[in-house]
Design a protein around this motif. Structure first.
Motif, PDB file in Angstrom:
ATOM      1  N   SER B 294       0.812  -1.215   0.000  1.00  0.00           N
ATOM      2  CA  SER B 294       0.000   0.000   0.000  1.00  0.00           C
ATOM      3  C   SER B 294       0.846   1.267   0.000  1.00  0.00           C
ATOM      4  O   SER B 294       0.321   2.351  -0.221  1.00  0.00           O
ATOM      5  CB  SER B 294      -0.945   0.011   1.195  1.00  0.00           C
ATOM      6  N   HIS B 298      -1.256   1.672  -5.812  1.00  0.00           N
ATOM      7  CA  HIS B 298      -2.487   2.409  -5.545  1.00  0.00           C
ATOM      8  C   HIS B 298      -3.664   1.480  -5.232  1.00  0.00           C
ATOM      9  O   HIS B 298      -4.478   1.767  -4.353  1.00  0.00           O
ATOM     10  CB  HIS B 298      -2.826   3.311  -6.742  1.00  0.00           C
ATOM     11  N   ARG B 301      -3.358   0.235  -1.730  1.00  0.00           N
ATOM     12  CA  ARG B 301      -3.695   1.314  -0.812  1.00  0.00           C
ATOM     13  C   ARG B 301      -5.218   1.427  -0.672  1.00  0.00           C
ATOM     14  O   ARG B 301      -5.744   1.540   0.429  1.00  0.00           O
ATOM     15  CB  ARG B 301      -3.095   2.623  -1.322  1.00  0.00           C
ATOM     16  N   ARG B 302      -5.905   1.368  -1.791  1.00  0.00           N
ATOM     17  CA  ARG B 302      -7.371   1.469  -1.756  1.00  0.00           C
ATOM     18  C   ARG B 302      -7.967   0.269  -1.022  1.00  0.00           C
ATOM     19  O   ARG B 302      -8.907   0.417  -0.243  1.00  0.00           O
ATOM     20  CB  ARG B 302      -7.941   1.543  -3.177  1.00  0.00           C
ATOM     21  N   LEU B 304      -6.539  -1.513   1.306  1.00  0.00           N
ATOM     22  CA  LEU B 304      -6.249  -1.391   2.742  1.00  0.00           C
ATOM     23  C   LEU B 304      -7.209  -0.405   3.398  1.00  0.00           C
ATOM     24  O   LEU B 304      -7.754  -0.664   4.481  1.00  0.00           O
ATOM     25  CB  LEU B 304      -4.798  -0.936   2.949  1.00  0.00           C
ATOM     26  N   LEU B 305      -7.440   0.718   2.730  1.00  0.00           N
ATOM     27  CA  LEU B 305      -8.374   1.703   3.273  1.00  0.00           C
ATOM     28  C   LEU B 305      -9.785   1.138   3.344  1.00  0.00           C
ATOM     29  O   LEU B 305     -10.503   1.363   4.313  1.00  0.00           O
ATOM     30  CB  LEU B 305      -8.346   2.980   2.423  1.00  0.00           C
TER      31      LEU B 305
END
Lengths: 405, 453
Positions: B294, B298, B301-302, B304-305
């Protein structure tokens, strides 16, 4: 200082070296730095939680969130968060309110008082409003502390520079030992070494400067402890106050199973935020130097005056004499230590060092009114010269002629 | 000038003792002084006095605390204490879980009657020791860890913080006690014992480490503390620990708005998870890998969020609040423990229902106050976010409500087996509140005790 989780992702392994992926000072990062500085200043007088939420929101889906958090941490660390000013201890309030719980928004047979009613009556009893009770209930949590002072006046450039410094420091969390070579401006180096309670072994270089190994008391007895890493990290900015230096550290990061080397030197662009000490420790020294300068100047006379240009290594401490005189022709040297109006304990330690240094070309200038028995100075190697108000230059030069070697 | 010995950062240093003189073996000439590990202090004391070396090391004091615990030690506890005393107050006592190790330590402190420090593995256990020592001696007890740093003649610390405490104040304690001493062979933790000058040392454990667990760069307990001085195997002491309780599962529905957000985030998360096959490539370390990715990927990262939002939503679902409200009303006459997934929800519940809360932020004294007053019935409920973990004495409750949690089956049983005890015929009850058709269900499934228990 940054936490390990904000540092590790910025490290790169190259062979047996570990390197920091410095944050470039470019328009993109300046913009982010500026955004965070602006957000931070908007949180002045607000609880820490609000600042943390603002950072989270700013991060959004950015993948460089580790840098953003690092920049934000630098801002927070340099700022001042203080507890809310309260007329009531939150823990007392909790004891008082929780004794009446559990409460519910709606009443029932067994809970004839609603939450609102309990707060209302409690507030009355305490001479406060229900809103104040809500406000004070957990006001002692760190997250409720108020951002009272923003700290330094940050610019994007200084924030990025400081962030890079914090990364450089952070690597040292995993250091077992520091090896440092310094070639000039020693005074602050030794001063900060003491301040951070590090231990050292130093040896002079043949030409000039010192080779210094830093560790802690238990280091010689265990394999490779990283116990002193935080102290190394705290100390590091002191190195940047020197003009010419290099540093090498042994790094033990659990994720890499090899011992890695970490190198920094005066070519790094890192800036120290530590203060350089004033040029003189005392008025006496400043006056002495001024008088010498005005009478003899830089180029006249046989003797060249220099300040703190020599370090006498004494086991686990050092003595840095205030002045030295070097003869322009034959190179004879005398060193001078001035003892003025200082604390008795300081004088005692100073004398201990002077004795341990055992230098016969040392001239001790002692203020007559000093809090020190004359007998205490009997067996000092070199020479002791008393002065009533300030050292008399003529007498000093005569003594220098006698002791210089 | 007379020589002195002083304590410095975990070492002993001889002052005014020449480089050419010959002190005993452990001393080495380092940085202008003779130095050795503080650990040798006990053995060197007679040499110091024979050679008129002024000993400035000990800073410990007499405690003279009365013991406010009328329980008599069992015969085996007495025997263990005697054996330890006969072994020059050095060594480990091995007792099964539940055999009263803390009680033995309290008596050891009382017998020695000098400043002592107790090192515990976790902050939770530190708090437990704090409470036990305050009760036993009715005196102020120091605590030293990340959150609080107060050093007193009787102080409790964690393995993690012990090295700082010992480096600075190691010579303030004559007696050094390691709880769960099988943790001590770990390299950095063992250093703590090396840095302490305390001549009296006591290790406590139910599971003394095997030979191979004390080799390969790990410390040997015998070197650091002394040998095993006493072992007791009381097979039946353990057996009855597990309480009888029943589990009831309450399923709630997400509200339509929650469901919409849930489905959207779940799609992001599960698509990424499936497409990258993290579990296959990284096994149990998949979450670490997701976090690593992440920082530059990208999509990761998305994902994980999205995962973080899912967890926040589930921990705070409206239906769970409603159920909690109902259960608290229904069991208004019982002692209730509430476990939440995270701190934020725990604080929100504490505020909403005016219930005492215990988290890692809670200071030792407040925590003790809450647990003591829960025991007496003054407080009816406690809300906590997973800090009342295994091995910690928490007061008995008849009702536990779990609003979330990712605990493994083992942790689950150990935690709740301690909490819920059958009294008379009344069975304790554990409510699991889970959101229907969400990852909650899978979690609860994993958390269910397996047949083996």
């Amino acid at each position: 200082m940054l936490t390990g989780d904000l540092i590790r992702p910025r490290l790169r392994k190259r062979g047996d070296q570990i390197q920091v992926d410095w944050l470039p000072d470019n328009p993109f990062w300046r913009r982010s730095a500026q955004d965070l500085i602006t957000l931070f200043s908007q949180c002045l007088h607000q609880p820490r939680a609000q600042w943390e939420r603002a950072v989270e929101k700013y991060e959004g889906e950015r993948t460089d969130y580790i840098v953003l958090r690092g920049l934000a941490k630098v801002l927070s660390d340099a700022a001042d968060f203080t507890p809310l000013d309260m007329s009531l201890d939150p823990e007392e309030l909790r004891r008082f309110l929780f004794a009446q719980g559990p409460v519910f928004p709606q009443t029932d047979l067994f809970h004839p008082q609603s939450r609102q009613a309990v707060l209302q009556s409690s507030a009355q009893e305490l001479g406060l409003t229900p809103d104040q009770l809500e406000h004070f209930l957990f006001a002692d949590r760190p997250i409720e502390n108020i951002l009272a002072d923003l700290g330094p006046a940050w610019t994007p450039e200084t924030l990025i520079a400081r962030y890079n410094l914090e990364l450089a420091r952070g690597v040292l969390y995993w250091a077992s030992q520091l090896t440092i070579d310094i070639y000039d401006s020693y005074k602050d180096f030794w001063r900060y070494l003491k301040l951070f309670k590090l231990m050292f072994a130093a040896s002079p270089h043949p030409q000039a400067g010192y080779h210094v190994i830093l560790d802690g008391p238990i280091s010689p007895f265990v394999q490779a402890t990283t116990r002193y890493g935080r102290q190394f990290a705290a100390f590091l900015p002191a190195l940047f106050l020197c003009d010419r230096w290099q540093m090498n550290a042994e790094i033990h990061i659990p994720a890499y199973d090899a011992v890695l080397q970490y190198h920094l030197d005066n070519h790094s662009t890192l800036l120290s935020h530590f203060k350089k000490s004033g040029e003189f420790d005392s008025r006496l020294e400043a006056d002495f130097a001024a008088e010498f300068g005005s009478k003899f100047g830089e180029t006249r006379g046989h003797w060249q005056l220099a300040r703190e240009d020599e370090v006498i290594l004494l086991g686990d401490t050092v003595l840095i004499p205030d002045f030295s005189f070097t003869h322009r022709k034959d190179g004879r040297r005398a060193i001078i230590e001035i003892m003025g109006f200082w604390h008795p304990e300081y004088l005692r330690r100073k004398l201990e060092k002077v004795r341990a240094a055992n230098r016969h070309n040392l001239l001790l200038l002692v203020y007559e009114g000093v809090n020190l028995a004359k007998t205490a100075l009997k067996d000092i190697p070199g020479e002791v010269l008393y002065f009533p108000n300030k050292p008399v230059l003529k007498d000093v030069l005569e003594a220098v002629e006698r002791v210089a070697e | 000038m007379a020589s002195t010995v002083f304590f410095q950062g975990g070492t002993l240093v001889l002052n005014d003792f020449g480089a050419t003189e010959q002190p005993p073996q452990p001393f080495q000439w380092i940085k202008g002084h003779w130095r050795c590990e503080a650990y040798h202090y006990g053995a060197l004391r007679s040499w110091f006095s024979e050679n008129h070396i002024r000993d400035t090391v000990p800073r410990w004091e007499q405690l003279n605390y009365a013991l406010h615990d009328s329980r008599q030690p069992h015969a085996y506890q007495q025997a263990a204490l005697d054996a330890w005393e006969n072994a020059a107050h050095q060594g480990s006592i091995v007792l099964p879980t539940g055999a009263g190790k803390t009680f033995v330590a309290i008596h050891a402190i009382h017998r020695v009657n000098r400043s002592a420090v107790v090192v515990a593995p976790t902050i939770d256990l530190l708090h437990q020791w704090y409470a036990r020592l305050v009760n036993a001696f009715q005196t102020e007890v120091g605590v030293y860890y990340g959150g609080e740093k107060l050093v007193l003649p009787l102080t409790v610390t964690t393995y993690h913080s012990a090295s700082d405490l010992i480096a600075q104040n190691g010579n303030a304690f004559k007696l050094l006690i390691f709880d769960e001493v099988h943790h001590l062979p770990a390299p950095s933790w063992g250093e703590t014992a090396l840095m302490s000058p305390s001549p009296f040392r006591l290790g406590l454990t139910a599971t003394y480490p095997e030979e191979h667990e004390q080799a390969d760069g790990r410390w040997r307990l015998e070197d650091l503390l002394g040998p095993i001085v006493y072992t007791e195997k009381i097979d039946d002491l353990v057996g009855e620990q597990l309480a009888e309780y029943r589990t009831e599962r309450i399923r709630i529905d997400l509200t339509p708005a929650e469901r919409q957000r849930y489905d959207a985030d779940f799609a992001i998360y599960s698509n990424f998870f499936r497409s990258r096959q993290l579990q296959r490539t990284h096994g149990a370390g998949w979450l670490m890998e997701l976090m690593r990715l992440s920082a530059f990927d990208h999509e990761a990262r998305r994902a994980l969020l999205a995962r973080q939002r899912l967890q926040a939503l589930l921990s705070n679902a409206e239906g769970k609040w409603t159920v909690l409200d109902q259960l608290l009303r229904e069991y208004f006459h019982e002692q209730v423990l509430i476990f939440t997934e995270n701190n934020a929800v725990a604080y929100a519940i504490a505020r909403h229902h005016l219930i005492p809360i215990i988290t890692h932020e809670t200071k030792a004294a407040e925590r003790k106050h809450i647990l003591d007053h829960f025991q007496t019935g003054h407080y009816r409920a406690i809300v906590t976010s997973r800090v009342l973990n295994e091995g910690v004495d928490v007061p008995e409750a008849k009702v536990a409500i779990v609003l979330g949690g990712t605990a493994s089956a083992r942790e689950y049983i150990q935690r709740l087996g301690r909490v819920l005890r059958k009294v008379g015929n009344r069975q304790a009850v554990l409510f699991e509140v889970i959101a229907r058709n969400t990852v909650d269900e899978g979690k609860a499934q994993r958390r269910r005790p397996r047949k083996a228990y």
